[in-house]
Design an enzyme around this catalytic site. Structure first.
Site, mmCIF file in Angstrom:
data_model
loop_
_atom_site.group_PDB
_atom_site.id
_atom_site.type_symbol
_atom_site.label_atom_id
_atom_site.label_comp_id
_atom_site.label_asym_id
_atom_site.label_seq_id
_atom_site.Cartn_x
_atom_site.Cartn_y
_atom_site.Cartn_z
ATOM 1 C CB VAL A 8 -7.156 -8.206 5.676
ATOM 2 C CG1 VAL A 8 -8.135 -9.331 6.073
ATOM 3 C CG2 VAL A 8 -7.539 -7.110 6.605
ATOM 4 C CB SER A 9 -3.234 -7.470 2.178
ATOM 5 O OG SER A 9 -2.498 -8.852 2.643
ATOM 6 C CB THR A 10 -6.131 -3.716 1.404
ATOM 7 O OG1 THR A 10 -7.322 -4.240 1.132
ATOM 8 C CG2 THR A 10 -4.987 -3.849 0.349
#
Length: 182
Positions: A8-10
């Protein structure tokens, strides 16, 4: 063995949905990380790729979880293919262990090659246009014409070495050679 990779990006995003899909697909090991795919290192991906052996399958929930760009994705997939490792994307229904999956993989490769050729072509056209407008391209020269004459005089009249001249002008010796000083 099926090895899963989830990203996931964050930090505030959750890996649960990807983890559940990978487990349901039969992954024996899952490598997870929370990092933007477009920048920085991805240590969990590096570990997942290193853990893969001939005959294994790398599984991701979705194609965009793996590659930073199409070119990066193709590079990773070509590496897997050369190591006799299959690739599977659950959501995108891509499995390089099937004929259709291999076809899709090769189509992606062709598209990436085409995209690279277009970028190269546009760059060349842009550089040509800039030259026609009189734009000086490349790195700016380190030495002015006056400094070149000065260096030539130091070399011929004072018989200084390239190292001494470079030291006085605060440049490298290769800069003097590129300027044509002999």
């Amino acid at each position: 063995m099926k090895i899963g990779y989830a990203r996931v990006s964050t930090e505030d995003q959750n890996l649960d949905a990807q983890r559940n899909q990978l487990l349901a697909d039969g992954c024996g090991r899952i490598f997870e990380e929370k990092t933007p795919g477009t920048r920085g290192r991805r240590p969990a991906l590096d570990k997942a790729l290193a853990a893969l052996r001939s005959g294994d399958t790398l599984v991701v929930w979705k194609l965009d979880r793996l590659g930073r760009s199409l070119k990066n994705l193709i590079t990773i997939l070509q590496d897997l293919e050369s190591r006799d490792v299959r690739f599977r994307s659950i959501s995108d229904s891509i499995d390089t262990g099937t004929s259709t999956g291999k076809l899709l993989f090769h189509m992606l490769g062709a598209i990436a090659e085409f995209e690279a050729a277009l970028v190269s072509e546009r760059t060349k056209i842009g550089l040509q246009a800039a030259r026609k407008r009189g734009k000086k391209l490349g790195r700016p020269r380190c030495l002015t014409a006056r400094q070149v004459r000065q260096a030539e005089l130091m070399r011929t009249r004072e018989n200084l070495s390239f190292a001494d001249i470079a030291l006085r002008l605060n440049v490298g010796r290769t800069t003097l050679w590129r300027a044509g000083i002999r």
